[in-house]
Design a protein around this motif. Structure first.
Motif, PDB file in Angstrom:
ATOM      1  N   UNK A 179     104.075  61.553  -9.247  1.00 21.97           N
ATOM      2  CA  UNK A 179     103.124  60.884 -10.141  1.00 21.97           C
ATOM      3  C   UNK A 179     101.835  60.562  -9.390  1.00 21.97           C
ATOM      4  N   UNK A 180     101.955  60.116  -8.130  1.00 23.52           N
ATOM      5  CA  UNK A 180     100.772  59.813  -7.321  1.00 23.52           C
ATOM      6  C   UNK A 180      99.916  61.068  -7.129  1.00 23.52           C
ATOM      7  N   UNK A 181     100.565  62.184  -6.839  1.00 17.54           N
ATOM      8  CA  UNK A 181      99.830  63.443  -6.684  1.00 17.54           C
ATOM      9  C   UNK A 181      99.091  63.793  -7.966  1.00 17.54           C
ATOM     10  N   UNK A 182      99.813  63.706  -9.085  1.00 23.59           N
ATOM     11  CA  UNK A 182      99.222  64.074 -10.376  1.00 23.59           C
ATOM     12  C   UNK A 182      98.076  63.145 -10.754  1.00 23.59           C
ATOM     13  N   UNK A 183      98.199  61.872 -10.420  1.00 21.40           N
ATOM     14  CA  UNK A 183      97.105  60.922 -10.690  1.00 21.40           C
ATOM     15  C   UNK A 183      95.863  61.293  -9.889  1.00 21.40           C
ATOM     16  N   UNK A 184      96.065  61.649  -8.631  1.00 19.57           N
ATOM     17  CA  UNK A 184      94.919  61.977  -7.778  1.00 19.57           C
ATOM     18  C   UNK A 184      94.280  63.319  -8.148  1.00 19.57           C
ATOM     19  N   UNK A 185      95.094  64.264  -8.668  1.00 18.12           N
ATOM     20  CA  UNK A 185      94.523  65.545  -9.104  1.00 18.12           C
ATOM     21  C   UNK A 185      93.644  65.348 -10.331  1.00 18.12           C
ATOM     22  N   UNK A 186      93.916  64.298 -11.100  1.00 14.95           N
ATOM     23  CA  UNK A 186      93.116  63.918 -12.259  1.00 14.95           C
ATOM     24  C   UNK A 186      93.073  64.998 -13.341  1.00 14.95           C
ATOM     25  N   UNK A 187      94.146  65.792 -13.439  1.00 15.85           N
ATOM     26  CA  UNK A 187      94.209  66.818 -14.479  1.00 15.85           C
ATOM     27  C   UNK A 187      94.973  66.324 -15.701  1.00 15.85           C
ATOM     28  N   UNK A 188      95.872  65.339 -15.493  1.00 13.38           N
ATOM     29  CA  UNK A 188      96.693  64.807 -16.583  1.00 13.38           C
ATOM     30  C   UNK A 188      96.466  63.309 -16.707  1.00 13.38           C
ATOM     31  N   UNK A 189      96.547  62.800 -17.926  1.00  6.98           N
ATOM     32  CA  UNK A 189      96.483  61.353 -18.091  1.00  6.98           C
ATOM     33  C   UNK A 189      97.889  60.766 -17.892  1.00  6.98           C
ATOM     34  N   UNK A 190      97.997  59.469 -17.903  1.00  4.51           N
ATOM     35  CA  UNK A 190      99.267  58.804 -17.609  1.00  4.51           C
ATOM     36  C   UNK A 190     100.339  59.155 -18.634  1.00  4.51           C
ATOM     37  N   UNK A 191      99.971  59.299 -19.875  1.00  8.46           N
ATOM     38  CA  UNK A 191     100.942  59.681 -20.915  1.00  8.46           C
ATOM     39  C   UNK A 191     101.506  61.065 -20.624  1.00  8.46           C
ATOM     40  N   UNK A 192     100.647  62.002 -20.243  1.00  4.55           N
ATOM     41  CA  UNK A 192     101.084  63.365 -19.936  1.00  4.55           C
ATOM     42  C   UNK A 192     101.953  63.393 -18.674  1.00  4.55           C
ATOM     43  N   UNK A 193     101.604  62.568 -17.698  1.00  8.97           N
ATOM     44  CA  UNK A 193     102.412  62.491 -16.467  1.00  8.97           C
ATOM     45  C   UNK A 193     103.783  61.923 -16.790  1.00  8.97           C
ATOM     46  N   UNK A 194     103.839  60.868 -17.605  1.00  6.81           N
ATOM     47  CA  UNK A 194     105.127  60.277 -17.989  1.00  6.81           C
ATOM     48  C   UNK A 194     105.985  61.313 -18.704  1.00  6.81           C
ATOM     49  N   UNK A 254     105.139  52.888 -20.194  1.00  7.95           N
ATOM     50  CA  UNK A 254     105.513  51.572 -19.647  1.00  7.95           C
ATOM     51  C   UNK A 254     106.629  51.715 -18.608  1.00  7.95           C
ATOM     52  N   UNK A 255     107.593  52.588 -18.889  1.00 10.00           N
ATOM     53  CA  UNK A 255     108.694  52.809 -17.936  1.00 10.00           C
ATOM     54  C   UNK A 255     108.160  53.382 -16.622  1.00 10.00           C
ATOM     55  N   UNK A 256     107.296  54.392 -16.731  1.00 11.21           N
ATOM     56  CA  UNK A 256     106.676  54.972 -15.526  1.00 11.21           C
ATOM     57  C   UNK A 256     105.872  53.911 -14.788  1.00 11.21           C
ATOM     58  N   UNK A 257     105.057  53.149 -15.517  1.00  7.55           N
ATOM     59  CA  UNK A 257     104.209  52.126 -14.888  1.00  7.55           C
ATOM     60  C   UNK A 257     105.038  51.076 -14.164  1.00  7.55           C
ATOM     61  N   UNK A 258     106.143  50.648 -14.787  1.00  8.47           N
ATOM     62  CA  UNK A 258     107.014  49.644 -14.150  1.00  8.47           C
ATOM     63  C   UNK A 258     107.639  50.178 -12.870  1.00  8.47           C
TER      64      UNK A 258
END
Length: 171
Positions: free
Chosen positions: A116-131, A140-144
């Motif tokens: 998830x950290x990698x995907x956040x830094x690549x900035x290609x997907x939003x948090x919903x798509x990463x989850x 919310x589950x991913x964020x927790x």
């Protein structure tokens, strides 16, 4: 590196995979110790006890599943790992915990958060798509889990990454 070390020692192999080597001939303890020593100089480790080998295989299946597969398996992770390695999951889980001191589930969660950290830094997907990609039931589950593992919420982690990247670009 592994191939070079095997060739230096005159050993023939039939298969080399991530974390595994099949050597054609039986090798003496002296030769095994030499190989172990040579690999250690390169930062690699030769595992020769069955428990360590199986735990290493479990780790490799999980890492490959989370970091190198486009799609995570549709079945439970426990079923996937069990099927992939040909052992009962309870046996694998107990062995993993005994050898590593953590559960397979904890190992999976940590690797999912790293992904998830990698995907956040690549900035290609939003948090919903990463989850969704990492098979979380909700953002919310991913964020927790993210906050529990890293001590930061995903949006804060992403901002820090963006700030670091812009600081590097301004050097």
């Amino acid at each position: 590196m592994v191939k070079q070390e095997l060739e230096k020692l005159g050993l023939h192999y039939t298969n080399i995979e991530l974390g595994m080597i099949e050597i054609k001939e039986d090798i003496t303890n002296e030769l095994k110790q030499k190989l172990k020593s040579n690999l250690a100089e390169s930062g690699l480790e030769l595992l020769d006890d069955q428990k360590s080998i199986l735990v290493d295989r479990i780790k490799n299946v999980i890492i490959e599943m989370i970091h190198y597969s486009e799609e995570l398996p549709k079945v439970n992770y426990s079923d996937f790992i069990s099927e992939k390695l040909g052992y009962d999951y309870t046996y694998l889980s107990n062995l993993f915990s005994e050898v590593k001191g953590i559960t397979i589930q904890y190992f999976i969660i940590n690797h999912k958060i790293e992904r998830a950290k990698e995907l956040l830094l690549y900035d290609e997907l939003n948090l919903t798509e990463i989850a969704f990609k990492l098979h979380y039931s909700s953002v919310a589950h991913l964020s927790n889990q993210f906050k529990k593992v890293t001590g930061q919420c995903p949006s804060f982690y992403k901002k820090i990454g963006e700030k670091r990247r812009s600081n590097l670009e301004n050097l």
